[in-house]
Design an enzyme around this catalytic site. Structure first.
Site: not given
Length: 225
Positions: A84, A194, A196
């Site tokens: 991002c 994302h 994560e």
């Protein structure tokens, strides 16, 4: 295997990236003013709003002392992942082609998206299940990938388009539905969604993002996918 996760003033996803990386190896935070990458085997430039996104998203972070070391690390072949805002930083640093522009809806948008793995042989996707879509959240207001036509043609030819938004998932207006790209050498990758935030079922049911971090470990250790 040791990951280094950069931390800027305004970062908000560095801890999530740190914990995701720790699921496959060791990981440490690296403060933006620290030129020492602490012996990291791979670097993650996380999401957030580095330096408040003043001037332009990622434009100030690109000149941080830590990023100067990351640029040298990448040019020496070290693996670098930008997520991002990290993708924006890597484009600003000219480690990746193209630029990220404001979403076509001119709004910050947060939603789960489906991604197609276009190139499953990179250092960042080799552990991803072949032929399967990934379900990963995206949250940004400057996520519209743009590059000139000649650059896009060259990227397609060289396998630099790594991830695309699945049909109907491209909410930001990215050209060619591009969600993630790598450099010509294949050791630097940026993506807007994302991974994560998709490593544990408790955070939304998808663990698809974990394959990105597992891929980096495989690449560093030279192990077969």
């Amino acid at each position: 295997m040791r990951f280094g996760v950069l931390q800027f003033p305004g970062s908000c996803d560095e801890i999530d990236a740190l914990e995701a990386a720790r699921m496959v190896g060791d990981a440490e935070l690296i403060w933006h003013r620290d030129r020492d990458l602490q012996g990291a085997d791979a670097i993650i430039v996380p999401g957030g709003f580095s330096y408040g996104d003043y001037l332009r998203a990622g434009a100030i972070a690109r000149f941080s002392p830590a990023m100067e070391s990351v640029i040298e690390f990448a040019r020496d072949g070290g693996p670098v992942l930008g997520i991002c805002n990290g993708f924006q930083v890597l484009c600003e640093a000219h480690l990746l082609p193209g630029a990220l522009l404001p979403n076509t809806n001119l709004r910050f948008t947060f939603r789960q998206v489906r991604l197609e793995v276009v190139n499953g042989e990179t250092a960042f996707t080799r552990a991803c299940p072949p032929g399967r879509e990934l379900s990963i959240p995206a949250k940004h207001s400057w996520g519209r990938y743009h590059a000139d036509e000649d650059t896009l043609v060259a990227m397609e030819r060289q396998g630099q388009v790594v991830l695309r938004y699945a049909p109907g998932e491209n909410f930001n207006g990215s050209l060619k539905d591009i969600a993630g790209v790598c450099n010509e050498a294949g050791n630097v990758m940026g993506l807007m969604p994302h991974p994560e935030h998709a490593v544990h079922e408790l955070t939304g049911g998808s663990t698809d993002g974990l394959c990105i971090f597992s891929s980096m470990r495989l690449a560093v250790e030279g192990a077969p996918a």
